[in-house]
Design a protein around this motif. Structure first.
Motif, PDB file in Angstrom:
ATOM      1  N   PRO A  18       0.824  -1.212   0.000  1.00  0.00           N
ATOM      2  CA  PRO A  18       0.000   0.000   0.000  1.00  0.00           C
ATOM      3  C   PRO A  18       0.862   1.268   0.000  1.00  0.00           C
ATOM      4  O   PRO A  18       1.943   1.310   0.590  1.00  0.00           O
ATOM      5  CB  PRO A  18      -0.813  -0.105   1.288  1.00  0.00           C
ATOM      6  N   ASP A  19       0.346   2.291  -0.687  1.00  0.00           N
ATOM      7  CA  ASP A  19       1.005   3.596  -0.752  1.00  0.00           C
ATOM      8  C   ASP A  19       0.765   4.304   0.573  1.00  0.00           C
ATOM      9  O   ASP A  19      -0.379   4.582   0.935  1.00  0.00           O
ATOM     10  CB  ASP A  19       0.438   4.408  -1.908  1.00  0.00           C
ATOM     11  N   THR A  20       1.823   4.586   1.287  1.00  0.00           N
ATOM     12  CA  THR A  20       1.700   5.299   2.558  1.00  0.00           C
ATOM     13  C   THR A  20       2.493   6.608   2.542  1.00  0.00           C
ATOM     14  O   THR A  20       2.638   7.263   3.567  1.00  0.00           O
ATOM     15  CB  THR A  20       2.196   4.421   3.728  1.00  0.00           C
ATOM     16  N   THR A  21       2.991   6.968   1.368  1.00  0.00           N
ATOM     17  CA  THR A  21       3.800   8.183   1.248  1.00  0.00           C
ATOM     18  C   THR A  21       2.929   9.352   0.799  1.00  0.00           C
ATOM     19  O   THR A  21       2.233   9.266  -0.216  1.00  0.00           O
ATOM     20  CB  THR A  21       4.945   7.974   0.229  1.00  0.00           C
ATOM     21  N   ALA A  22       2.977  10.422   1.544  1.00  0.00           N
ATOM     22  CA  ALA A  22       2.193  11.616   1.214  1.00  0.00           C
ATOM     23  C   ALA A  22       2.779  12.300  -0.016  1.00  0.00           C
ATOM     24  O   ALA A  22       3.983  12.242  -0.259  1.00  0.00           O
ATOM     25  CB  ALA A  22       2.204  12.580   2.395  1.00  0.00           C
ATOM     26  N   PRO A  23       1.937  12.965  -0.802  1.00  0.00           N
ATOM     27  CA  PRO A  23       2.450  13.713  -1.952  1.00  0.00           C
ATOM     28  C   PRO A  23       3.254  14.921  -1.489  1.00  0.00           C
ATOM     29  O   PRO A  23       3.026  15.458  -0.406  1.00  0.00           O
ATOM     30  CB  PRO A  23       1.186  14.142  -2.689  1.00  0.00           C
TER      31      PRO A  23
END
Length: 172
Positions: A18-23
């Protein structure tokens, strides 16, 4: 049970992590650029991120040098357009001439497609700019007090006298 002895009877792919990195905003991701002068008052404000984004909830805030805020709901499709990794903000009215502006965006107003919130811009010095001066659209005219030398209808003016016209503003 006879078993499964080929690679096509039962196969699958596991889910991506899952993508857990903020833009985050790209380097040079602000237009107009931070600290830019002479910005046209009708300029759209554009932010380019490092990944695709979507609207979260809340307001983008444009504040002038007097502290007067313009709050724009990120879901207002008349003022905000999101395409891929770019958000374009078209203020509801042109900004004023010769004013300092800064843009702040609270956390969560913008998020990536996985729902990770952009940390926001809470420092008014992160993205600021100054609008251009109002263009001069008035033609110069002759100064009504001392506009002509020699004065109109003067008699006995020497033939080698310089003729001078004084205008109400600098001319070229």
């Amino acid at each position: 049970f006879a078993g499964i002895d080929d690679a096509t009877t039962w196969n699958f792919t596991t889910a991506a992590e899952p993508d857990t990195t903020a833009p985050s905003v790209n380097t040079d991701g602000f237009s107009p650029a931070d600290n830019l002068d002479e910005v046209a008052p009708n300029t759209d404000l554009v932010i380019t991120f490092d990944e695709a984004i979507q609207a979260g909830t809340g307001n983008i805030i444009i504040t002038d040098g007097d502290g007067t805020p313009i709050e724009i709901d990120v879901t207002d499709t008349n003022a905000v357009t999101i395409t891929g990794n770019t958000i374009t903000i078209n203020p509801p009215a042109d900004l004023e001439f010769s004013k300092d502006y800064n843009v702040t965006i609270p956390a969560g107003v913008i998020e990536d497609l996985a729902g990770n919130p952009f940390a926001g811009i809470d420092d008014p010095n992160t993205w600021n700019f100054t609008t251009a001066a109002e263009p001069d659209t008035t033609a110069p005219s002759v100064d009504t007090t001392n506009g002509f030398a020699p004065v109109d209808d003067a008699d006995d003016v020497a033939a080698d006298t310089n003729l001078v016209i004084t205008f109400d503003e600098p001319i070229q």
